[in-house]
Design a protein around this motif. Structure first.
Motif, PDB file in Angstrom:
ATOM      1  N   ASN A  94     -25.898   2.448   1.638  1.00 37.77           N
ATOM      2  CA  ASN A  94     -26.493   3.769   1.198  1.00 37.77           C
ATOM      3  C   ASN A  94     -26.092   3.947  -0.422  1.00 37.77           C
ATOM      4  OD1 ASN A  94     -28.080   4.697   3.631  1.00 37.77           O
ATOM      5  ND2 ASN A  94     -25.842   4.445   4.528  1.00 37.77           N
ATOM      6  N   ARG A  96     -23.888   5.913  -2.018  1.00 37.94           N
ATOM      7  CA  ARG A  96     -22.528   6.628  -1.631  1.00 37.94           C
ATOM      8  C   ARG A  96     -21.656   6.515  -2.745  1.00 37.94           C
ATOM      9  NH1 ARG A  96     -22.068   6.205   5.019  1.00 37.94           N
ATOM     10  NH2 ARG A  96     -23.843   7.752   5.671  1.00 37.94           N
ATOM     11  N   THR A 114     -16.792  12.105   6.547  1.00 37.31           N
ATOM     12  CA  THR A 114     -17.762  12.816   5.880  1.00 37.31           C
ATOM     13  C   THR A 114     -17.684  11.954   4.339  1.00 37.31           C
ATOM     14  OG1 THR A 114     -17.645  14.806   6.949  1.00 37.31           O
ATOM     15  CG2 THR A 114     -18.665  14.880   4.656  1.00 37.31           C
ATOM     16  N   TYR A 115     -18.938  11.423   4.039  1.00 41.89           N
ATOM     17  CA  TYR A 115     -19.044  10.812   2.796  1.00 41.89           C
ATOM     18  C   TYR A 115     -19.911  11.702   1.964  1.00 41.89           C
ATOM     19  CZ  TYR A 115     -17.771   6.741   5.851  1.00 41.89           C
ATOM     20  OH  TYR A 115     -17.132   5.855   6.619  1.00 41.89           O
ATOM     21  N   GLN A 117     -22.879  11.330  -1.144  1.00 45.88           N
ATOM     22  CA  GLN A 117     -24.141  10.693  -1.466  1.00 45.88           C
ATOM     23  C   GLN A 117     -24.916  11.197  -2.476  1.00 45.88           C
ATOM     24  OE1 GLN A 117     -25.688  10.211   2.568  1.00 45.88           O
ATOM     25  NE2 GLN A 117     -26.509  12.353   2.300  1.00 45.88           N
ATOM     26  N   THR A 127     -22.011  15.851   0.035  1.00 46.03           N
ATOM     27  CA  THR A 127     -21.466  15.403   1.034  1.00 46.03           C
ATOM     28  C   THR A 127     -22.641  15.201   2.067  1.00 46.03           C
ATOM     29  OG1 THR A 127     -21.137  17.591   2.357  1.00 46.03           O
ATOM     30  CG2 THR A 127     -19.271  16.450   0.924  1.00 46.03           C
ATOM     31  N   THR A 128     -22.303  14.394   3.071  1.00 44.16           N
ATOM     32  CA  THR A 128     -23.236  14.039   4.052  1.00 44.16           C
ATOM     33  C   THR A 128     -23.618  15.390   4.764  1.00 44.16           C
ATOM     34  OG1 THR A 128     -21.602  13.305   5.506  1.00 44.16           O
ATOM     35  CG2 THR A 128     -23.083  11.606   4.317  1.00 44.16           C
TER      36      THR A 128
END
Length: 807
Positions: A94, A96, A114-115, A117, A127-128
């Motif tokens: 993804n 990210r 929580t990543y 992107q 964030t996601t």
């Protein structure tokens, strides 16, 4: 952990802040003194994946917008002793956020990771969970979510918080925004600007240098603000070779080329007009002073051929222009070209050119005019005709910029206006007008004439005329009517007379030709009805002619045809009786008509009768005709409507007729007459024998007998107030006898007579005029009017008709 920022060209990692290298502006960026020495140009990663800080709102975005946000700083983080860029990677499937191959995450004290992107189609990072990423200047420049959670990376030794270490430093953008282009002796003006995109105030000096001269001034720039300043340098003779200006702020420097024009005097736009031989030619030049270098007194000389024709002083302010112009009278010897020149002797400047001089004949030949069809506006009656001429001068140029073209406007070949048309460009349009009225119509053509010739436009005049309605068959009992339609299919209005007439005037009682005036605009039409009273003897095949001045049309109307048939001639071989001619007349036309029926014997009319018949009605016509004197072969015929014997309504035959000249005395005496004469002669013989010895008594007796014989004859043929009716047919016959005077019928009786029977009626009125008629159903057709009272009237029924005679 080390954070980088955008830096000037050739320093640090600021390749993302490329300066605008146009001459209008030069730009450089600088940060704090702890700039990294890493150059983006050495990195292999795509610039769009780098993460930068947007100082305006401290939001982290991906480098997709680095070209639009060129003042942003890139973010790095130290991993294993190396500064690694914070990028949007795809190592984990993804887009990210990662650094040094490690995913960046949110430290939210939860078990779930929580990543961060990149949002699809946008450079923004979140964030996601949908939170934005920000720099917190109040917490040492830490990267946090909008909810306040730290942004960290796990390097194996635990989570490390990411920070932006330039959060408390100024970031400067310097620019040369504009440099003018002066000439020697004029001021050089350099416009500069300093913009602080950082988080702290900048205080220092700024310096602009040119041609060995520097100008320095202090400057104080607050965060997110801009300071502009102009620097002025004086130029002088020879500075045109000094070609660059430099702007310095702190460690940053930008340069820009400078264009300084050499100071001089120029002769520009030198030229002449074209002239007609004998007219003045204009010679002109423009003098321009470039720069502000002092000059000596100057003069300007104009020459024609090898001769100086005028000298003037020349004064020009720095940066200005002056115009110089003279006029020179040409002659025919100057045709076709004339050398002219201009010179400033003090500067050794000069210019030459050739002037065109046109002869008068060629000048007039160049004056052309045309009438374009789309420039011709044709109005209606009482409106104006607009004619626009397109004038064109066929020479290289119009003499002296404008010229008068003598022009004549003609309508139908007649000059109606003369005008001088002044043209200053080619082609040139001029409009002429002409009013349509009774005195100006019709218009067949218009033209414009100049000395070079005439341009004529012919108008299409097209009147269409036709008999819309007319009586193809006519009767003398009714007027002959025709409706004529006239349509204007031409281009111009028409005011004309429409005349409709009968070709043969003998066929019309009056008004042989009738005329009416009409006015038609384009595409209009009229219908007019004409009526003609015909004479009783109007012939068939009447030709109607409709005329205007330009067109005519004719039609033919035919009279109802009275057809003759069954022509017979009785008594031709009996010299003792009259001829009886008869024929049947039929109206084969569509209308009731009255025509004259004629019997013709040997080319001469011997009987005529006016006959009125309805359509398809027939009637037999009888006529007693006195035979000719001589016997022989004769032609006889019947005709109607006064046509010749060759007409279709005529019938002609021939017969041998015994003439009256061949009858003897006895042939002229009927048996009854002969008996009376014989008795009279016997009586005279007896008297002669009885009175042969007494002559006087004989004469007296003979006179008495003669009177008695005359009375007997009168009794046979009628006499006095008597009508004698005799049946001369070989059969019994019934006839009605009628006698009437001008007031009333005085005798009316139906008689039945045997063959040869006579009847005597004493019934004649005492009036001077009376009528005796006899017949069966058509008594009126066998009636005779007597203007004076005769001795008697005889009525005889014969095979070929009824004869009523005066005795």
């Amino acid at each position: 952990m080390v954070l980088g920022t955008v830096v000037g060209a050739g320093a640090g990692i600021g390749v993302g802040a490329t300066a605008d290298d146009t001459e209008e502006s030069r730009t450089a960026f600088t940060g704090s003194t702890n700039e990294t020495a890493v150059s983006l140009a050495q990195e292999s990663g795509p610039q769009d994946d780098f993460v930068v800080v947007r100082p305006g709102n401290n939001i982290l975005v991906s480098g997709e917008s680095v070209n639009e946000t060129s003042t942003q700083g890139f973010i790095t983080h130290e991993i294993n002793g190396e500064d690694e860029y914070l990028i949007v990677g795809s190592s984990f499937g993804n887009e990210r956020l990662e650094v040094g191959g490690q995913l960046v995450e949110v430290d939210d004290n939860t078990d779930d990771t929580t990543y961060i992107q990149r949002v699809d189609g946008s450079p923004d990072l979140e964030t996601t969970d949908g939170d934005q990423i920000e720099v917190d200047p109040d917490d040492g420049g830490k990267l946090k979510t909008a909810s306040g959670d730290d942004i960290v990376v796990n390097t194996g030794d635990g989570n490390e918080v990411l920070t932006y270490d330039q959060y408390d430093q100024p970031i400067l953008e310097i620019e040369i925004t504009k440099v003018n282009d002066p000439a020697e002796g004029e001021n050089l003006v350099v416009n500069t600007s300093i913009t602080n995109h950082g988080y702290d105030n900048y205080a220092g000096d700024r310096t602009v240098s040119w041609n060995g001269e520097s100008k320095t001034a202090p400057v104080n720039v607050n965060p997110e603000s801009q300071v502009n300043e102009s620097f002025v340098f004086e130029t002088e003779d020879g500075d045109s070779s000094a070609g660059q200006v430099e702007f310095d702020v702190g460690e940053q420097s930008v340069t820009q080329d400078v264009d300084i024009e050499e100071a001089e005097i120029l002769i520009s736009d030198f030229g002449t007009t074209t002239a007609v031989a004998g007219d003045d030619i204009l010679i002109g030049a423009e003098f321009e002073r470039i720069g502000d270098v002092p000059v000596e007194d100057m003069t300007v000389e104009f020459t024609v051929g090898n001769e100086t024709v005028e000298t003037d002083s020349l004064e020009i302010d720095p940066g200005d222009t002056e115009d110089g112009e003279i006029s020179y009278e040409t002659s025919s010897s100057d045709v076709p070209e004339l050398d002219v020149g201009v010179e400033i002797p003090e500067l050794g400047l000069s210019n030459e050119t050739t002037a065109t001089v046109v002869s008068k004949d060629d000048h007039e030949e160049n004056m052309n005019v045309e009438i374009p069809p789309d420039e011709l506006e044709i109005g209606n009656f009482s409106e104006e005709l607009e004619v626009t001429g397109e004038f064109e001068y066929n020479g290289e140029e119009i003499p002296n910029g404008e010229t008068d073209v003598p022009t004549e406007f003609l309508v139908n070949g007649t000059v109606v206006e003369e005008r001088d048309v002044t043209i200053d460009e080619s082609p040139f349009e001029e409009t002429f007008t002409w009013e349509f009225n009774e005195s100006t119509m019709p218009i067949e053509n218009v033209s414009l004439r100049t000395p070079s010739g005439e341009n004529v436009t012919e108008f299409d005049r097209d009147l269409d005329i036709e008999f819309e309605e007319f009586n193809e068959t006519f009767s003398s009992n009714e007027p002959l009517e025709a409706t004529v339609r006239v349509e204007n299919n031409g281009e111009v209005p028409e005011l004309q007379n429409l005349s409709v007439g009968v070709e043969d005037a003998d066929n019309v009682a009056s008004n042989v030709t009738q005329t009416r005036e009409f006015l038609l605009n384009e595409s209009e039409s009229i219908e007019e009805t004409f009526s003609f009273d015909l004479t009783a003897n109007a012939s068939s095949g009447i030709e109607l002619v409709a005329n205007t001045t330009t067109v005519s049309e004719n039609v033919t109307a035919n009279r109802s045809v009275f057809e003759a048939s069954d022509l017979e001639l009785d008594g031709a071989s009996n010299p003792r009786s009259n001829l009886t001619m008869s024929g049947n007349i039929t109206n084969i036309g569509d209308l009731v008509d009255t025509q004259t029926v004629q019997f013709v014997l040997d080319g001469e009319t011997v009987f005529e009768e006016e006959l009125t018949l309805e359509s398809s009605e027939s009637e037999t016509v009888l006529a007693d005709i006195e035979p000719p004197e001589e016997s022989g072969e004769y032609t006889y015929g019947i005709t109607t409507n006064n046509e010749s014997l060759n007409a279709s309504s005529a019938v002609e035959r021939s017969a041998t007729i015994e003439g009256m000249a061949d009858q003897g005395l006895l042939d002229r005496i009927t048996p009854l007459h002969l008996g009376v004469l014989v008795l009279g002669l016997l009586a005279l013989v007896g008297i002669l024998l009885a009175y042969q010895n007494n002559p006087g008594a004989f004469r007296s007796r003979a006179a008495a007998l003669t009177a008695g014989a005359q009375g007997a004859v009168q009794r046979v043929f009628g006499g006095g107030d008597t009508i004698v009716v005799e049946n001369g047919l070989s059969r019994d016959a019934t006839v009605r006898l009628r006698v009437r005077d001008s007031n009333e019928v005085v005798f009316l009786e139906d008689l039945t007579l045997a063959d040869g029977e006579q009847r005597e009626f004493k019934c004649l009125p005492d009036s001077d005029e009376f009528e005796v008629g006899a017949g069966v159903d058509d008594i009126d057709s066998h009636a005779q009017v007597f203007q004076t009272k005769p001795n008697g009237v005889g009525v005889r029924l014969e095979p070929d008709g009824i004869r009523i005679t005066e005795q």
